[in-house]
Design an enzyme around this catalytic site. Sequence first.
Site, PDB file in Angstrom:
ATOM      1  N   HIS A  93      41.000  35.918  42.412  1.00 16.45           N
ATOM      2  CA  HIS A  93      41.462  36.708  41.690  1.00 16.45           C
ATOM      3  C   HIS A  93      42.411  37.426  42.275  1.00 16.45           C
ATOM      4  O   HIS A  93      41.802  38.544  42.303  1.00 16.45           O
ATOM      5  CB  HIS A  93      40.831  36.579  40.665  1.00 16.45           C
ATOM      6  N   TYR A 107      33.549  35.343  33.161  1.00 17.32           N
ATOM      7  CA  TYR A 107      32.442  34.946  33.197  1.00 17.32           C
ATOM      8  C   TYR A 107      31.105  35.513  32.646  1.00 17.32           C
ATOM      9  O   TYR A 107      30.412  35.652  32.585  1.00 17.32           O
ATOM     10  CB  TYR A 107      32.056  35.033  35.324  1.00 17.32           C
TER      11      TYR A 107
END
Length: 299
Positions: free
Chosen positions: A271, A280
Amino acid sequence: MTWPQAIQQFQGYLRLEKSLSPNSVEAYVRDVVKLQQFLVLARLHVGPTQVTTPLLRDFLATLQGLGLGATSQARTLSGLKAFFNFLIMEDLLKLDPTDTLEAPKTGRHLPDTLSYPEIEQLLAAIDLSTDEGLRTRALLEVMYSSGLRVSELCDLRLSNMYAEQGFVKVVGKGNKERLVPIGREALKHLNFYLSGVRGHLDIKSGAEDLVFLSQRGRPLSRITVFTTLKKLAEQAGLRKTISPHTLRHSFATHLIEGGADLRAVQEMLGHASITTTEIYTHLDRDYLRQVITEFHPRS
């Protein structure tokens, strides 16, 4: 400048100067083609450098009317912004018609995940007596062990495997390379596949270095991975809609629930921004509630 000329030059810019992956280039170009098709259907003879802000508003309203979701609308606007910025950079346009346009609010999407028992249930449904089953077990183990995107899995190279060190080198979005750990179970089943299946294939030219191949020795397609997972989920009796990305989400979620550092997970997922990884931390609310109950002094 005509639309085909502008699109061709934009495509070359994305591929050569921005070094975007073929999938990203295709997505950006598709956004521009949608706009061109809208203008044709509306019988508006407007070139790329003649598009106005009101026209773009009408185009986005049309997409919404066709049922396109907020995320897809935002994705399309992002592609158009990149296109008109390219025209400005090439001195083909003075003002950006997308400048005052705002993307629809998409909210924060919580990805679907599988629990660890569900992961085991999925793996247990694989028929390991077949070549296809050995390949399926290997690719699922690798995806769940290393959190790979499906495109990264299909492009995984033998020359990028460092089994003794427990790492694989992955080429992600924007051709960015990263090293990702790979677990012992994944390596074990990968070796079963490489020696028991791949080693007996008639490998076609250009596919010699690819890890996962079709039964005909050609590069494995993303569609094959999607359909394999969907079929396997049905056989396992899982009612969730499962895709390769589900395993990637599960990989990240299980790491963070287990106490992994967010920055480390960001690196493993590839990312660019930590805010993408932070999603998350909002996944398993029952888990978070349990943590509060067990560890907070006022619970």
